[in-house]
Design an enzyme around this catalytic site. Sequence first.
Site, PDB file in Angstrom:
ATOM      1  N   GLY A 134      38.336  43.483  41.297  1.00 29.76           N
ATOM      2  CA  GLY A 134      38.802  42.314  42.038  1.00 29.76           C
ATOM      3  C   GLY A 134      38.616  41.056  41.222  1.00 29.76           C
ATOM      4  N   GLU A 135      39.156  39.973  41.746  1.00 30.98           N
ATOM      5  CA  GLU A 135      39.057  38.697  41.048  1.00 30.98           C
ATOM      6  C   GLU A 135      38.936  37.582  42.074  1.00 30.98           C
ATOM      7  OE1 GLU A 135      41.136  36.297  37.333  1.00 30.98           O
ATOM      8  OE2 GLU A 135      42.065  38.096  38.158  1.00 30.98           O
ATOM      9  N   GLY A 136      37.994  36.701  41.851  1.00 34.08           N
ATOM     10  CA  GLY A 136      37.790  35.572  42.741  1.00 34.08           C
ATOM     11  C   GLY A 136      37.893  34.272  41.989  1.00 34.08           C
TER      12      GLY A 136
ATOM     13  N   GLY B  38      35.985  34.267  38.445  1.00 29.62           N
ATOM     14  CA  GLY B  38      36.163  35.298  37.441  1.00 29.62           C
ATOM     15  C   GLY B  38      36.428  36.661  38.055  1.00 29.62           C
TER      16      GLY B  38
ATOM     17  N   VAL C   5      35.695  40.951  38.446  1.00 26.44           N
ATOM     18  CA  VAL C   5      34.652  41.969  38.498  1.00 26.44           C
ATOM     19  C   VAL C   5      35.277  43.302  38.106  1.00 26.44           C
ATOM     20  CG1 VAL C   5      32.965  43.172  39.932  1.00 26.44           C
ATOM     21  CG2 VAL C   5      33.409  40.742  40.311  1.00 26.44           C
TER      22      VAL C   5
ATOM     23  N   LYS D  84      30.565  41.381  35.985  1.00 30.69           N
ATOM     24  CA  LYS D  84      31.303  40.183  36.377  1.00 30.69           C
ATOM     25  C   LYS D  84      31.482  39.298  35.159  1.00 30.69           C
ATOM     26  CE  LYS D  84      31.637  36.657  39.966  1.00 30.69           C
ATOM     27  NZ  LYS D  84      31.099  36.189  41.258  1.00 30.69           N
TER      28      LYS D  84
ATOM     29  N   ASP E 195      24.657  31.280  49.508  1.00 32.59           N
ATOM     30  CA  ASP E 195      26.044  31.657  49.775  1.00 32.59           C
ATOM     31  C   ASP E 195      26.101  32.978  50.548  1.00 32.59           C
ATOM     32  OD1 ASP E 195      28.763  31.280  49.783  1.00 32.59           O
ATOM     33  OD2 ASP E 195      29.095  32.132  47.791  1.00 32.59           O
TER      34      ASP E 195
END
Length: 555
Positions: A230-232, A235, A237, A252, A346
């Site tokens: 995935g990508e957030g 950056g 992962v 990551k 978070d």
Amino acid sequence: MASTNGTLLHRLLGWTGSFGMSDARAFLQARVTFYAKIIVGILASFWVFARLGYLAHGYDVFLATLLDPLSIAHLALTIGMALDWAFLSHGERKLWMLHAYESVGTIMLSALIGLMVHMLPDGMSAMVATPMLALILVVRASMVPSSAVRTIAIGLTSTAALCVATYLTLEPGADPLDFGGRAVQVVTMAGWGVAFSVITGIISRVIYGLTERVREALELGQYRLVEKLGEGAMGAVYRAEHALLKRPTAVKLLPPDKAGDEAIRRFEREVVETSNLANPHTVAIYDFGRTPDGLFYYAMEYLDGPDLQDLVEIDGPQAPGRVVHILHGMAESLREAHAEGLVHRDVKPANVMIMDHRGGLTDMVKLVDFGLVQEVHGVKGADGTENVLASREHAIVGTPLYLAPEAITAPDDVDGRADIYALGAVAYFLLTGGPVFEAQSVVEVCADHLHSPPVSPSVRLGKSLPTDFEALVLRCLAKEPGDRFDADGLIAALDALDVAPWTDTDAQAWWRSTGNAVHGYLESKRGGSTPPGPMSVTIGQRHGTLPLGGETDKV
């Protein structure tokens, strides 16, 4: 044990990675199968075009040539190659078998062409055999990963096989120096064959060199990137594998354009501090580093399961007993961290993973991204929530839907009770399927956190919930930090609840009935199992190595 670069023999043979690696075998089988397919297409095209040429001389001539020995031999060779293609297309073939096919098979095909050319009219042998040899060698060099040395060796051997077969089958002729004579035909084939061998060696060197560069680009220190998960906002992962331990790991990557020097320094400090956390409900961090071109990365425990955001999207609001079970694991993780002076900052559904089994436990909860500071402004993360963040002084850290009031008004002064507020917001989300406050903008959400009392979860859900549990959630969401639990108090309160427990039997039944849907959802979310594309990453020197800890079994 073979290294990831392979032995000298492997490199000469064109093998990337260690011998027997399943990904290398699957890739090679796909390329060799495609090579066989192209050769079948070339042979079939030659046969069809030759027959069409005879058709121009009349239908009777066309029918007669169908039974011509050359036509029958050509057709038999094409059918044989088609059977080889079918054999390669179905089932897994061993690595040595694939290499034998694409090397020995190329040489034998060249020899068979040499045995057939004597059936051609005088002087036509070299004119037909040479372009066929060229096509075969060029297609192989383009399709099959191989070193330049190996490609040249196969090209020269194929040329020799073609020339020997041609020499043995052609009639000597009255004048050996005549254009149609055997010697001239063979020398012509040999000259062009050597030239094509060198040219295809250059082709392989270029392609093989690019393959090696991509393979090296997918290595970070001791880790080989396998699949993008995935990508957030901060950056991507990847699922990775340790070169020696063969342990599945999540890596990551934080590109330098998304994190300043101050963020990286703080990030490194907190990675080291977080690595000392040993609670089984906290993700284990193994390693971190930075490449010479500025790409920062850290390696952590690989968790193959949904996060709580996924869980609610797949299965809707959760049973109170399961929510208590999840909160208990989160609270245990936070208790250890808060005792060490660490604040997560978070806590949100996307940062809590849940797995069917881990370490002998069912429905195992893991809190991830502990204290990992982000520096992005108004960018939506993978879970669809907006990340307001980061590492600069006086900056808001967290996700608006789960921010404690003091994290908005005094972000530098938050303590563990801000995590308890976020945990209460996660509990609310799990029970109702929606956030505590819904608004049209970040400003409105923050204003609600500061001033608006939350609607009780039972009212939002539209059905009753255990009264004591609802009161616990609302106390976690108190505006004043002093009115909330600390982690110890929260665990004690969870243990005292009069809520039907979520048992191992319940968990196992849920995973049996919903597990396939979960895995299907995760696959679609990741876009399938496409490996990562080429990346401009130089193998870097790590900044530090952390003690290998936590659970390392395959999830």
